[in-house]
Write a protein that holds these residues in place. Structure first.
Motif, mmCIF file in Angstrom:
data_model
loop_
_atom_site.group_PDB
_atom_site.id
_atom_site.type_symbol
_atom_site.label_atom_id
_atom_site.label_comp_id
_atom_site.label_asym_id
_atom_site.label_seq_id
_atom_site.Cartn_x
_atom_site.Cartn_y
_atom_site.Cartn_z
ATOM 1 N N PRO A 70 -5.277 3.208 -5.786
ATOM 2 C CA PRO A 70 -4.736 2.562 -4.533
ATOM 3 C C PRO A 70 -6.085 2.288 -3.495
ATOM 4 O O PRO A 70 -6.468 1.334 -3.169
ATOM 5 N N ASN A 110 -6.799 -1.374 -2.644
ATOM 6 C CA ASN A 110 -6.297 -1.488 -1.059
ATOM 7 C C ASN A 110 -7.032 -2.488 -0.285
ATOM 8 O O ASN A 110 -6.693 -3.659 0.399
ATOM 9 N N ILE A 120 0.844 -1.330 0.011
ATOM 10 C CA ILE A 120 0.117 0.012 0.145
ATOM 11 C C ILE A 120 0.975 1.318 0.109
ATOM 12 O O ILE A 120 0.634 2.117 -0.633
#
Length: 318
Positions: free
Chosen positions: A285, A289, A248
């Protein structure tokens, strides 16, 4: 209406991807809608798992909860407007709404960076000082640190808006971007923007490179600690506990650092390429995620499997 040699801008127009042919507008809006939908569903799943499974009420998952909230808010701030531009040909945004969007874009970006800093701190303490972990990072401590991150992050974004809002703006109201940001807005000001852009640049660098410096330090310490473990299996197991966070962090920082570094060493991109890169590191992201959490975080993965098993309808044999 003219005011001296300046015109009063009442709204801005977002170009989105400037070189995109009209026949692809529908496709792009559909892709952006899917990205937004998947982002909402993925992060809502994480929030649901946290709410229904008390085994996830640990410091690291409280931080993941904050990151989910930040991702949902950022996507909701930016995506609906650009989707409506390509879906309904509605690219205009009011003067005040553009500054509100700019505030949340920079505010939530800062919060995201602070939360990643706290996640690195969590892994640093867990691996380098495991015996003191439960005393240093309690749930109450993480709550205080998280609230502090959300509150302190307001200052930089608010400063940008307060300084940029009163500027005189020229006749051009075209923002070459998919959302309102500080550079896109202040470029249109009828004044020297150096005194306005430099403090904003310093703030961005502090909030980007400050947490990144600690993250690099913490992972160097983690690697040194892991190398001291004699058992190879033990090393791999220890590293696996921070693999999700590391992925991440890399997704968040590497593209941003590349764009900032490229612009400062003279590497130039076309508007389309620059906007595509920014949209990728801004929106990808938050979408992936949740997948990383569920695949790489053991407790989260087991919680998801338990929820799926509970909802599996058993076959009735006759």
């Amino acid at each position: 209406m003219l005011e001296g040699n300046h015109s009063t801008v009442t709204e801005f127009v977002l170009t989105g991807f400037p070189g995109l042919p009209p026949q692809y507008h529908g496709l792009v809006s559909a892709i952006l809608f899917i990205v937004y939908f998947v982002t909402l569903m993925g992060n809502a799943t994480i929030l649901f798992l946290f709410a229904t499974d008390r085994s996830l009420h640990k410091p690291v998952y409280y931080l993941i909860l904050n990151l989910c909230a930040c991702d949902v808010l950022f996507s909701t701030t930016t995506l609906p407007k650009i989707i409506s531009k390509y879906w309904f040909q509605s690219g205009s945004i009011s003067f005040t709404a553009c500054f509100v969007q700019m505030y949340f874009v920079h505010y939530l970006g800062t919060v995201n960076s602070c939360i990643l800093f706290l996640m690195a701190l969590d892994r640093y303490v867990a691996i380098c000082h495991p015996l003191r972990y439960s005393h240093i990072l309690k749930n109450s401590t993480i709550l205080i640190l998280s609230v502090t991150a959300w509150v302190v992050s307001k200052a930089g974004a608010l400063m940008m808006v307060i300084r940029a809002y009163p500027l005189p703006y020229c006749a051009s109201n075209i923002i070459n971007h998919c959302f309102c940001d500080h550079i896109g807005i202040t470029t249109l000001a009828c004044t020297d923007r150096t005194s306005y852009s430099f403090p904003a640049f310093v703030n961005a660098m502090v909030m980007l490179l400050g947490p990144l410096a600690f993250i690099c330090f913490s992972y160097c310490c983690i690697i040194i600690t892991v190398l001291k473990i004699a058992n190879l299996q033990g090393r791999l197991k220890t590293l696996s506990t921070c693999s999700a966070q590391l992925i991440i962090i890399l997704l968040y920082y590497i593209p941003r650092c590349f764009v900032y570094l490229a612009s400062n060493i003279g590497i130039t991109f076309s508007s389309d390429v620059r906007i595509v890169i920014i949209m990728l590191y801004s929106l990808l992201p938050p979408m992936i995620n949740p997948v990383i959490y569920c695949l790489r975080a053991k407790d989260m993965r087991e919680s998801l499997l338990r929820q799926l098993n509970r909802r599996t309808i058993p076959q009735v044999s006759y």
